[in-house]
Design a protein around this motif. Sequence first.
Motif, PDB file in Angstrom:
ATOM      1  N   ASN A 129       0.805  -1.220   0.000  1.00 61.28           N
ATOM      2  CA  ASN A 129       0.000   0.000   0.000  1.00 61.28           C
ATOM      3  C   ASN A 129       0.841   1.274   0.000  1.00 61.28           C
ATOM      4  OD1 ASN A 129      -2.964  -1.051   0.468  1.00 61.28           O
ATOM      5  ND2 ASN A 129      -1.626  -2.250   1.786  1.00 61.28           N
ATOM      6  N   VAL A 130       2.163   1.137   0.200  1.00 65.64           N
ATOM      7  CA  VAL A 130       3.047   2.292   0.061  1.00 65.64           C
ATOM      8  C   VAL A 130       4.168   2.000  -0.942  1.00 65.64           C
ATOM      9  CG1 VAL A 130       2.580   3.293   2.327  1.00 65.64           C
ATOM     10  CG2 VAL A 130       4.386   1.561   2.084  1.00 65.64           C
ATOM     11  N   LEU A 131       4.011   0.906  -1.690  1.00 67.75           N
ATOM     12  CA  LEU A 131       4.981   0.554  -2.717  1.00 67.75           C
ATOM     13  C   LEU A 131       4.303   0.594  -4.091  1.00 67.75           C
ATOM     14  CD1 LEU A 131       6.806  -2.304  -0.783  1.00 67.75           C
ATOM     15  CD2 LEU A 131       7.694  -0.026  -1.306  1.00 67.75           C
ATOM     16  N   VAL A 132       3.597  -0.479  -4.432  1.00 68.25           N
ATOM     17  CA  VAL A 132       2.919  -0.485  -5.734  1.00 68.25           C
ATOM     18  C   VAL A 132       1.881   0.624  -5.823  1.00 68.25           C
ATOM     19  CG1 VAL A 132       1.160  -2.167  -5.026  1.00 68.25           C
ATOM     20  CG2 VAL A 132       1.764  -1.962  -7.434  1.00 68.25           C
ATOM     21  N   CYS A 133       1.229   0.934  -4.705  1.00 65.78           N
ATOM     22  CA  CYS A 133       0.224   2.002  -4.717  1.00 65.78           C
ATOM     23  C   CYS A 133       0.854   3.389  -4.828  1.00 65.78           C
ATOM     24  CB  CYS A 133      -0.647   1.931  -3.459  1.00 65.78           C
ATOM     25  SG  CYS A 133      -1.812   0.555  -3.461  1.00 65.78           S
ATOM     26  N   LYS A 134       2.105   3.505  -4.410  1.00 66.28           N
ATOM     27  CA  LYS A 134       2.769   4.797  -4.564  1.00 66.28           C
ATOM     28  C   LYS A 134       3.227   4.993  -6.004  1.00 66.28           C
ATOM     29  CE  LYS A 134       5.617   8.004  -2.001  1.00 66.28           C
ATOM     30  NZ  LYS A 134       6.582   8.211  -0.905  1.00 66.28           N
ATOM     31  N   VAL A 135       3.616   3.902  -6.649  1.00 62.88           N
ATOM     32  CA  VAL A 135       3.995   3.958  -8.057  1.00 62.88           C
ATOM     33  C   VAL A 135       2.754   4.114  -8.938  1.00 62.88           C
ATOM     34  CG1 VAL A 135       5.098   2.694  -9.947  1.00 62.88           C
ATOM     35  CG2 VAL A 135       6.085   2.602  -7.644  1.00 62.88           C
ATOM     36  N   HIS A 136       1.644   3.501  -8.483  1.00 60.56           N
ATOM     37  CA  HIS A 136       0.364   3.587  -9.206  1.00 60.56           C
ATOM     38  C   HIS A 136      -0.690   4.176  -8.265  1.00 60.56           C
ATOM     39  CE1 HIS A 136       1.787   1.127 -12.584  1.00 60.56           C
ATOM     40  NE2 HIS A 136       2.349   0.338 -11.689  1.00 60.56           N
ATOM     41  N   PRO A 137      -0.649   5.465  -7.981  1.00 61.14           N
ATOM     42  CA  PRO A 137      -1.580   6.066  -7.012  1.00 61.14           C
ATOM     43  C   PRO A 137      -3.048   5.935  -7.405  1.00 61.14           C
ATOM     44  CG  PRO A 137      -0.378   7.765  -8.225  1.00 61.14           C
ATOM     45  CD  PRO A 137       0.298   6.466  -8.523  1.00 61.14           C
ATOM     46  N   GLU A 138      -3.310   5.647  -8.671  1.00 61.65           N
ATOM     47  CA  GLU A 138      -4.707   5.456  -9.092  1.00 61.65           C
ATOM     48  C   GLU A 138      -5.345   4.264  -8.391  1.00 61.65           C
ATOM     49  OE1 GLU A 138      -2.080   3.412 -12.238  1.00 61.65           O
ATOM     50  OE2 GLU A 138      -2.046   5.238 -11.000  1.00 61.65           O
ATOM     51  N   TYR A 139      -4.534   3.321  -7.909  1.00 61.01           N
ATOM     52  CA  TYR A 139      -5.075   2.174  -7.175  1.00 61.01           C
ATOM     53  C   TYR A 139      -5.744   2.607  -5.874  1.00 61.01           C
ATOM     54  CZ  TYR A 139      -2.244  -0.833 -10.275  1.00 61.01           C
ATOM     55  OH  TYR A 139      -1.684  -1.469 -11.349  1.00 61.01           O
ATOM     56  N   ILE A 140      -5.264   3.693  -5.300  1.00 58.59           N
ATOM     57  CA  ILE A 140      -5.819   4.194  -4.041  1.00 58.59           C
ATOM     58  C   ILE A 140      -7.297   4.556  -4.206  1.00 58.59           C
ATOM     59  CG2 ILE A 140      -5.694   6.069  -2.339  1.00 58.59           C
ATOM     60  CD1 ILE A 140      -3.421   4.119  -2.044  1.00 58.59           C
ATOM     61  N   LEU A 141      -7.680   4.983  -5.396  1.00 56.88           N
ATOM     62  CA  LEU A 141      -9.060   5.405  -5.632  1.00 56.88           C
ATOM     63  C   LEU A 141     -10.044   4.268  -5.389  1.00 56.88           C
ATOM     64  CD1 LEU A 141      -8.602   7.589  -8.861  1.00 56.88           C
ATOM     65  CD2 LEU A 141      -8.426   8.270  -6.451  1.00 56.88           C
ATOM     66  N   ASN A 142      -9.572   3.018  -5.549  1.00 57.54           N
ATOM     67  CA  ASN A 142     -10.438   1.856  -5.307  1.00 57.54           C
ATOM     68  C   ASN A 142     -10.833   1.711  -3.847  1.00 57.54           C
ATOM     69  OD1 ASN A 142     -10.332   1.003  -8.030  1.00 57.54           O
ATOM     70  ND2 ASN A 142      -8.392  -0.049  -7.684  1.00 57.54           N
TER      71      ASN A 142
END
Length: 292
Positions: A129-142
């Motif tokens: 949640n602070v690795l792949v999601c930081k590279v792809h912040p659009e995932y946070i929107l889910n």
Amino acid sequence: MKNEFKSLIVHGNKKFSIKNTKTDYTGGYNKEKAKDALIKSKIEVNQLQEKLYASSTHSLLIIFQAMDAAGKDSAIEHVMSGLNPQGCQVFSFKAPTAEEYEHDFLWRHYKALPERGRIGIHNRSHYENVLVCKVHPEYILNENIPGYANVEKIDKDFWKQRYQSIRSFEEHLTANGTAILKFFLNVGKDEQKQRFLDRIEDPSKNWKFSSGDIKERVLWNDYMTAYEDAINETSSKDSPWHVIPADKKWFARLAISEIIEDKLRSLNIKFPVLGEEDQGKLNETKMALLAE
């Protein structure tokens, strides 16, 4: 702990830099020497696990994070092969399900924590949640977090809060008897390339390869920055990161086993001692059996 493994610990008391680490470091070991040392270490870990299981006072959470092809699966397979399966559980975290997205980002990881007396292994973890999601912040929107309806809202303050959530989570676990070991298997970019080629060339390894791995490889520098930030933000005295050179799998496996052994030993766990009444009952049972 031997000095060659102490150097792999990031306590958080000084800034960590990935570019200053060697992915092919072997601590003076060669392959054969490392294999022999790993066998001895696994025996020690097995004996210490028996005490952990019997005492049921502590638990151990082992976290593995790495880029693709760094050797997480094989490390788990080789290092943990000497453990009693009854006292060990492995969770491999993929993309969150619809149900998991209905909860906070730590929920599914909290559910997978090891019970007292057990060792829990998380192949990828809440750090996604602070690795792949930081590279792809659009995932946070889910996650449908109030106030974060678009990527532009996901700023430095957001990540600062998320790191704090992780630190608080781990502090709570430690205070309640769960020791935490965090491993970042640090594979070099050239070594990853060769392992991808090996997977393509070897039919028995084709199933391990995904075209998505190449897309993520293009973002290598972004991932290295995300790892560096996460390690610097969440390393602490009680819950440090261990940055494991992963170009030589045989050394990575030994380092991981030695660090696990050291952590279990530091808990100073002993087999339970029966009280006077229970000891008396045990002696009565012994006499009854001998009198048959």
